[in-house]
Each structure stands twice: as C-alpha cells, then as structure tokens.
Write an enzyme that holds these catalytic residues in place. Structure first.
Site, PDB file in Angstrom:
ATOM      1  N   ASP A   1      21.410 -39.685   8.791  1.00 40.49           N
ATOM      2  CA  ASP A   1      22.245 -38.781   8.145  1.00 40.49           C
ATOM      3  C   ASP A   1      21.934 -38.691   6.598  1.00 40.49           C
ATOM      4  O   ASP A   1      21.500 -39.899   6.056  1.00 40.49           O
ATOM      5  CB  ASP A   1      23.741 -39.075   8.403  1.00 40.49           C
ATOM      6  CG  ASP A   1      24.156 -38.793   9.729  1.00 40.49           C
ATOM      7  OD1 ASP A   1      23.712 -38.144  10.380  1.00 40.49           O
ATOM      8  OD2 ASP A   1      25.193 -39.426  10.211  1.00 40.49           O
TER       9      ASP A   1
ATOM     10  N   ASP B   1      23.431 -32.092  13.468  1.00 38.20           N
ATOM     11  CA  ASP B   1      24.765 -31.940  13.780  1.00 38.20           C
ATOM     12  C   ASP B   1      25.273 -30.675  13.184  1.00 38.20           C
ATOM     13  O   ASP B   1      26.406 -30.083  13.897  1.00 38.20           O
ATOM     14  CB  ASP B   1      25.658 -32.993  12.570  1.00 38.20           C
ATOM     15  CG  ASP B   1      25.295 -34.697  12.763  1.00 38.20           C
ATOM     16  OD1 ASP B   1      25.027 -35.013  14.057  1.00 38.20           O
ATOM     17  OD2 ASP B   1      25.435 -35.311  11.917  1.00 38.20           O
TER      18      ASP B   1
END
Length: 175
Positions: A128, A146
């Site tokens: 991330d 995402d």
C-alpha cells in the site's frame, strides 16, 4: 429460460483489457514504490496537506482486516480473489457488449483483485502507498488495486439502483 454465454466478441469479456491495464498499472506503481521509497511511515513523502505517498505492507484485507493473524489469511484472500475473478468473468461472458457499465465494473474488480492477489502470492502481503489524512486522522493506506475494487463495487451498486431493465420477477435476471 437459462442465459447462455455469448460469443466472445459479443460479450462483456471485450472489457478484460481494462482488467489487464489496471493490473499492470497497479503492479508497476507498487514496483516503483518498493524500489524507490524507504519502508514505513517515517519515510513518507508529503505531496499535499492531506495526502502522502508511503510504502507499507498490509497482511490483511481492507483496513488491515485479519492482518494480525498467523498467515492463513494470505491463502484465504488469494483464493477469494481468484474465485471472485472467475465468477465475474463468467458473468461478463453472459453480458451483451452493450452492457458497458457492468462490464467496466466487473473488469475493475477483476484487475484490482488480481493485483492484490499477485502481491500476496509473491510477497505474502499487499503493498500500500496512498495515505490520505485530515489533521492527525489517517485513512488506512491503500493502492490502485483497492481503488479499482471499490469503484467497480460502487458501479455495481449504482447499477442495481438505477438500471430497471430487468426486474426482480424476471427469472433470467443476472445482476
């Protein structure tokens, strides 16, 4: 009456190029982040007063759900990504090429799911790098995969509210 799969050129599978594009874009950005940034919050790059770039690992799912477990969640989330991708491709195969909205939604989810599954298979975690915040409150870090999943899911929900071509009483309805 059971709906059958359409020929490839006439089905929603025409939009799988979008899933591939999102997958490649996600993996490419993750590769850059991993090779150009130091790991952790202390190495973040401040871009805007509400946005940072950073490099962190997510061992769980959304919001690090189950991230503190012993590692079994890696296999669960990887398996779910492949199963959902196959189900969505099956549904895309039954969509006519005119069903652009749902085809884009399904392709977005597939590209995102496979991008994160790739990370889990290769690294054991998801990379991330996007950090949005307000004051001292930070939204959980996330990535392009995402975003693709969330946007695709939102499109499916919106389609359920606004697309009235098929009703609940229609047994051939495939939402």
């Amino acid at each position: 009456m059971k709906e059958s799969a359409l020929p490839l050129k006439e089905s929603g599978l025409r939009w799988l190029w979008l899933a591939l594009l999102l997958f490649v874009l996600d993996i490419g950005v993750k590769y850059l982040v991993m090779n150009q940034m130091g790991y952790g919050w202390s190495n973040r790059i401040e871009i805007l007063p509400f946005f940072n770039l950073l490099y962190v690992h997510n061992y769980g799912a959304a919001f690090s759900f189950l991230g503190d477990q012993s590692g079994w969640q890696r296999y669960l989330f990887t398996g779910l990504a492949f199963v959902f991708s196959l189900v969505l491709m099956t549904w895309m195969r039954k969509l006519p090429k005119s069903a652009v909205w749902l085809s884009i939604a399904y392709a977005s989810i597939i590209g995102g799911a496979l991008g994160n599954a790739y990370d889990r298979v290769l690294h054991g975690y998801v990379v991330d790098y996007l950090d949005f915040y307000w004051g001292s409150y930070h939204w959980p870090a996330f990535n392009i995969a995402d975003m693709a999943i969330v946007i695709g899911a939102a499109m499916i929900i919106l389609d359920g509210f606004f697309n009235k071509e098929k009703t609940d009483s229609d047994p051939s309805s495939t939402k």
